[in-house]
Design an enzyme around this catalytic site. Structure first.
Site, PDB file in Angstrom:
ATOM      1  N   ASN A 144       0.858  -1.187   0.000  1.00 33.65           N
ATOM      2  CA  ASN A 144       0.000   0.000   0.000  1.00 33.65           C
ATOM      3  C   ASN A 144       0.887   1.227   0.000  1.00 33.65           C
ATOM      4  OD1 ASN A 144      -2.894  -1.044   0.342  1.00 33.65           O
ATOM      5  ND2 ASN A 144      -1.706  -2.213   1.856  1.00 33.65           N
ATOM      6  N   GLU A 145       1.182   1.686  -1.221  1.00 37.45           N
ATOM      7  CA  GLU A 145       2.084   2.810  -1.402  1.00 37.45           C
ATOM      8  C   GLU A 145       1.368   4.124  -1.042  1.00 37.45           C
ATOM      9  OE1 GLU A 145       5.066   2.260  -1.710  1.00 37.45           O
ATOM     10  OE2 GLU A 145       5.599   0.809  -3.255  1.00 37.45           O
TER      11      GLU A 145
END
Ligand code: F6R
Length: 244
Positions: A144-145
């Site tokens: 989850n950037e």
């Protein structure tokens, strides 16, 4: 905070062992969310030792891995599928059907359905009892950037350039690092009953300070963990350096 990473790793491994033993006593499954990368390696090593030397059984354990590169073959030595077999699953007695890892080989048109089913499968076994996490220099948990919302679910994402650069040497060059990954979402992680996040060495110190002391923001998805009711951050002294 522990002086050395190994002490944190042993604490996490013991917590996992205690949970497995407790669920075995109760006659129920133990659902673990697992991470790859360099951070949890010593935890897995200790779990293997506990299996071999202390007879710890993983027969009632169900696992869900956080993420996998996309596209990537399961046999590729940098796939997370390979990593998990090599570093843990091949050395313990977990039933093969209890292992769940996002599939980096599915055709594009089936990815959405796969992600929905992955999410549903976690729910169908009662949710994750204990989620292990590492942290990336971008503040990612799973993949989850920055930009990932609190509501995000299992999905395909673009890897951040920083993340791909961190993986470049393992893949023998940036051009070989996959551009995408399938990852559990922030909401999928936040649903876990308990979370153990680990970060070691001075390279993680700046992002750990933002994660623990910065404002909660999707620009650093790990900050969402500040709002989880049962989350513990394990780090060594070097990683804690920038905390106030
Ligand atoms: C791996 C994962 C990532 C890593 C993070 C840190 O499954 O989800 O979030 O935990 O990139 O990687 P290492 O441990 O290699 O520093």
């Amino acid at each position: 905070i522990t002086v050395a990473p190994i002490q944190s790793s042993l604490m996490v491994a013991r917590e996992i062992r205690d949970l497995i033993l407790k669920t075995q006593k109760e006659g129920i499954n133990c659902v673990l969310g697992l991470a790859t990368g360099s951070t949890p390696v010593a935890v897995y090593k200790e779990l293997i030792r506990m299996h071999k030397e202390e007879g710890l059984s993983f027969k009632n354990v169900i696992t869900f891995n956080l993420d996998e590169y996309y596209p990537i073959a399961k046999e590729h030595n940098q796939s997370y599928n390979y990593f998990m077999r090599d570093r843990l699953f091949n050395h313990i007695d977990i039933p093969a059907e209890n292992i769940n890892i996002p599939d980096g080989t599915i055709p594009k048109e089936s990815v959405l359905k796969f992600c929905e089913e992955y999410e549903a499968k976690i729910d169908s076994v009662g949710g994750i009892d204990l989620q292990l996490l590492g942290i990336g220099r971008t503040g990612h948990i799973g993949f989850n950037e920055p930009g990932s919302s609190l509501l995000s679910k299992t999905r395909i994402i673009n890897l951040d350039k920083k993340t791909r650069m961190d993986a470049a040497s393992d893949f023998m060059g940036l051009q070989h690092v996959p551009k995408y990954a399938i990852t559990m979402g922030v909401s999928s992680v936040m649903k876990a009953k308990k979370i153990a996040i680990m970060g070691f060495s001075e390279t993680k110190a700046p992002i750990i300070a933002s994660t623990i002391e910065g404002p909660v923001t999707s620009e650093c998805p790990a900050t969402f963990l500040q709002t989880h009711p049962n989350c513990t951050f394990y780090m060594d002294l070097a990683a804690a350096e920038k905390l106030t």
